[in-house]
Design an enzyme around this catalytic site. Structure first.
Site, PDB file in Angstrom:
ATOM      1  N   ASP A 240       0.834  -1.195   0.000  1.00 26.23           N
ATOM      2  CA  ASP A 240       0.000   0.000   0.000  1.00 26.23           C
ATOM      3  C   ASP A 240       0.872   1.250   0.000  1.00 26.23           C
ATOM      4  OD1 ASP A 240      -2.562   1.161   0.100  1.00 26.23           O
ATOM      5  OD2 ASP A 240      -3.225  -0.434   1.447  1.00 26.23           O
TER       6      ASP A 240
ATOM      7  N   TRP B 107      -3.673   3.182  -6.037  1.00 24.74           N
ATOM      8  CA  TRP B 107      -5.003   3.737  -6.371  1.00 24.74           C
ATOM      9  C   TRP B 107      -4.999   4.576  -7.654  1.00 24.74           C
ATOM     10  CZ3 TRP B 107      -2.139   5.744  -2.218  1.00 24.74           C
ATOM     11  CH2 TRP B 107      -2.180   4.988  -1.049  1.00 24.74           C
ATOM     12  N   GLY B 108      -4.092   4.272  -8.573  1.00 27.94           N
ATOM     13  CA  GLY B 108      -4.038   5.041  -9.820  1.00 27.94           C
ATOM     14  C   GLY B 108      -3.253   6.335  -9.710  1.00 27.94           C
TER      15      GLY B 108
ATOM     16  N   ASP C 180     -10.447   2.837  -2.937  1.00 31.50           N
ATOM     17  CA  ASP C 180     -11.077   1.606  -2.446  1.00 31.50           C
ATOM     18  C   ASP C 180     -12.514   1.434  -2.928  1.00 31.50           C
ATOM     19  OD1 ASP C 180      -8.720   1.636  -1.127  1.00 31.50           O
ATOM     20  OD2 ASP C 180      -9.558   1.404   0.873  1.00 31.50           O
TER      21      ASP C 180
HETATM   22  C1  GLA Z   1      -5.933   0.996   1.657  1.00 31.61           C
HETATM   23  C2  GLA Z   1      -6.119  -0.005   0.526  1.00 31.61           C
HETATM   24  C3  GLA Z   1      -7.176  -1.011   0.900  1.00 31.61           C
HETATM   25  C4  GLA Z   1      -6.817  -1.690   2.204  1.00 31.61           C
HETATM   26  C5  GLA Z   1      -6.599  -0.660   3.287  1.00 31.61           C
HETATM   27  C6  GLA Z   1      -6.054  -1.268   4.552  1.00 31.61           C
HETATM   28  O1  GLA Z   1      -7.038   1.809   1.806  1.00 31.61           O
HETATM   29  O2  GLA Z   1      -6.459   0.658  -0.656  1.00 31.61           O
HETATM   30  O3  GLA Z   1      -7.334  -1.956  -0.134  1.00 31.61           O
HETATM   31  O4  GLA Z   1      -5.661  -2.453   2.020  1.00 31.61           O
HETATM   32  O5  GLA Z   1      -5.675   0.330   2.879  1.00 31.61           O
HETATM   33  O6  GLA Z   1      -5.850  -0.302   5.555  1.00 31.61           O
END
Ligand code: GLA
Length: 650
Positions: free
Chosen positions: A209, A275-276, A296
């Site tokens: 992440d 996330w792009g 998300d």
């Molecule tokens: C981010 C990611 C999610 C998840 C959360 C966990 O938001 O995009 O997919 O892994 O963290 O905290």
């Protein structure tokens, strides 16, 4: 004016000397001028004769499995995870392909000091306990999964701290201890942690992440309060210009290199979770095996649309080994729960046909028979796992109905008729959509019901609001002795898409975000993919058109671009090229075709308004074909060009 036909050129040397220095698209950032300078030192349009999309790791088809996040968020423990693992086996889902059991946020306790070894939260994962509380061991856990024939995934963050520490509210589930002990992310520990997770603990999958490099600036409330150390953000989710793209890329590249060093059999999947943001569209596919294109997902219909929209026009950015990731499945919850099976089927079908990773995000202890049947639909899974690796291409796009077509490795096509809207629609599917002959029978197999039907030319289906019909189609190919490149996006890699400056894609559905509601203006889509290359459309999603002639097939890309094409057994490449009628500047441009690094054919300079120019090349024995378009002078902001009917022929 009719341009002269393409001329064949004997050697590359002459051409290379003509190479003009082009601005490095995609990596130019205001935040990191030094790195931008580095890139321009190597002209990204120079043919290399190599296929550069990532092939390391183990993702020849999209990964399938289960992940803890959508089911349990931070509140995970061994019992919950192993219960889901056993249900994967008992229900036949594992046999259907769901093999990865992936931990998300919440498994960690702290980072041991002073040597930095990570410590598992053993109250939650008791099998990791040893006599020494500071020396935990995840091996029994991964051994347990491996013994069941499953694979094990772990989660980390590229920064010092994590998404949970930035946004989570329940302290009990967050890392514990001193400030340093709570720094559980990879920052400064990439090699050490990857070695521990893969070589010592035996994991097979890692999701990395990015919150640690976006949410811990000095003024972040939890940093200002002294809970965490500041780390100057590298990512600005709302501004690519304020994102230090080379620095972000370099950290993720370090992870991929560490995986290469420490994964015993190279049997790993590297999931990039940005996330792009950070122009990951441009470089993620060279580094990771799956790359998130959006923020998300939530169990809301409109959120599903948003995430789907970030990948639907990106077929040329996914190949075996590197897949677009619109986030995990939410089948089972919210708008996709047991009372909304039509919506659940649509969500699943859209993920399957666009080659998204199929990661179930549901507490499988709650799953009913219909939900298991949906998740194990063999026909749908076969589309997703088809070894050709061609993501479906949208052949009809509207706000209401979309038609997506995917080429399968046995020559069949899969087609999804997706009604996004509020009312039933009579959707006409044509032989042209399938690139099949309209005078020969086309046989459809409905992948929900198994029913078969036959048609010629066109057929109408009523598609209910929020419904997706999916068929396998067998017919006679319109191009019998070859293949259009837009039919095989998994064999095309956009090495350089010519995007002069990455901007947000305005076609992505803007929904209401559950966690902010209607506060503020709206959420900007973070996937800065606007202007990226597309199959059968211009980079801005318009039909391909040169001098008024529309091309149903072809590749649409900006000038100053280079596409790599894998060739297995075709003898000739042919296309009809020119500047697209939607161009805002006049060119001129030249089109060039390379084979294994040598120039095979090129055009004269072509300007806006010039008519279609044919170009052909002998590619017999060539492994990598490269399609280059160079603009002369400064191309301006928008110079879409067309590789019309780009095709490989026997
Ligand atoms: C981010 C990611 C999610 C998840 C959360 C966990 O938001 O995009 O997919 O892994 O963290 O905290």
């Amino acid at each position: 004016m009719q341009r002269s036909h393409a001329r064949h050129v004997a050697s590359t040397a002459a051409l290379r000397s003509l190479v003009i220095s082009v601005t490095a698209a995609g990596t130019v950032t205001l935040a990191a001028p030094a790195a931008a300078k580095d890139k321009s030192a190597t002209d990204p349009l120079v043919a290399t004769g190599r296929w550069t999309a990532n092939e390391a790791g183990n993702a020849p088809v999209p990964p399938m499995g289960w992940n803890s996040w959508n089911a349990f968020f931070y509140d995970i423990d061994e019992e919950k995870v192993m219960a889901s693992a056993r249900i994967l086996l008992d229900t036949g889902l594992a046999d259907a392909g769901y093999r990865y059991v992936n931990l998300d946020d919440g498994w960690w306790h702290h980072r041991r000091q002073p040597d930095g070894r990570m410590v598992v939260h053993t109250e939650r994962f008791p099998s990791a306990r040893t006599d020494d509380p500071e020396q935990t061991d995840f091996r029994p856990f991964t051994d347990g999964l491996h013994a069941l024939g499953l694979k094990a995934g772990i989660y980390s963050d590229i920064g010092r701290n994590t998404c949970g520490q930035a946004y989570g509210s329940d302290d009990a589930n967050l890392p514990q201890g001193t400030l340093e002990e709570r720094e559980v992310g990879l920052f400064g520990h990439i090699d050490q942690d990857i070695e521990l997770y893969f070589a010592e603990w035996g994991f097979d999958y890692v999701k990395v992440d990015g919150c640690g490099i976006r949410a811990f600036g000095a003024d972040a409330p939890r940093v200002a309060a002294g809970t965490y150390r500041p780390l100057e953000p590298l990512i600005d989710m709302n501004s690519v210009a304020r994102t230090d793209i080379p620095a972000v890329r370099s950290l993720f590249t370090d992870v991929s290199e560490a995986l290469h060093r420490h994964s015993p059999d190279q049997d790993y999947v590297f999931s990039v979770c940005l996330w792009g943001s950070s122009d990951v569209r441009f470089w993620g596919k060279q580094v990771g095996n799956v790359s998130r294109t959006s923020n998300d997902i939530t169990p809301d219909w409109t959120r599903m649309l948003t995430n789907f929209d970030t990948t639907v026009t990106r077929a040329l950015y996914a190949q075996p080994g590197s897949w677009n990731d619109p986030d995990m499945l939410f089948v089972g919850q919210g708008d996709f729960d047991a009372d909304h099976m039509k919506e659940a089927r649509s969500h699943f079908a859209l993920w399957a046909i666009t080659n998204a990773p199929l990661l179930i995000g549901y507490d499988l202890r709650e799953a009913n028979a219909d939900q298991v049947t949906l998740l194990s639909n063999e026909g749908l899974i076969a589309l997703n796992q088809d070894e050709g690796g061609h993501q479906a291409v949208p052949v009809f796009l509207s706000e209401d109905v979309q038609i997506l077509v995917k080429t399968l490795s046995d020559g069949d096509k899969a087609v999804a008729l997706f009604n996004r809207g509020f009312a039933p629609v009579d959707v006409v599917l044509t032989a042209d959509h399938l690139k099949m002959r309209d005078d020969a029978p086309i046989r459809l197999t409905d992948l929900w019901t198994g029913e078969t039907s036959e048609f010629r030319d066109e057929i109408e289906h009523k598609v209910d609001a929020r419904e997706t019909l999916v068929f396998r189609a067998e017919g006679s190919r319109a191009l019998p002795d070859g293949i259009y490149l837009s039919e095989v996006p998994g064999d095309v890699n956009v090495a350089e898409d010519g995007v002069p400056f990455p901007t947000n894609d305005p076609t992505i559905h803007h929904g209401i975000i559950p966690w902010t509601g209607t506060r503020g203006a709206y959420e900007l889509p973070t996937y800065a993919g606007w202007g990226g290359a597309q199959a059968d459309r211009t980079p801005f999603s318009q039909p391909l058109r040169i001098g008024g002639i529309v091309f149903d097939s072809g590749l649409g890309v900006l000038a100053n671009s280079r596409l790599e094409v894998r060739n297995e057994g075709f003898e000739r490449f042919a296309a009809n090229v020119g500047i697209d009628d939607s161009a805002a500047s006049a060119g001129p441009v030249r089109f060039e075709v390379y084979g294994d690094g040598s120039l095979l054919a090129s055009t004269e300079a072509i300007a806006f308004g010039d008519s279609v120019t044919p170009i052909e090349a002998d590619v017999d024995g060539v492994r990598v074909i490269e399609l280059v378009v160079r603009a002369e002078g400064t191309p301006g902001l928008s110079l879409p060009v067309v590789w019309g009917n780009a095709r490989l022929l026997r």
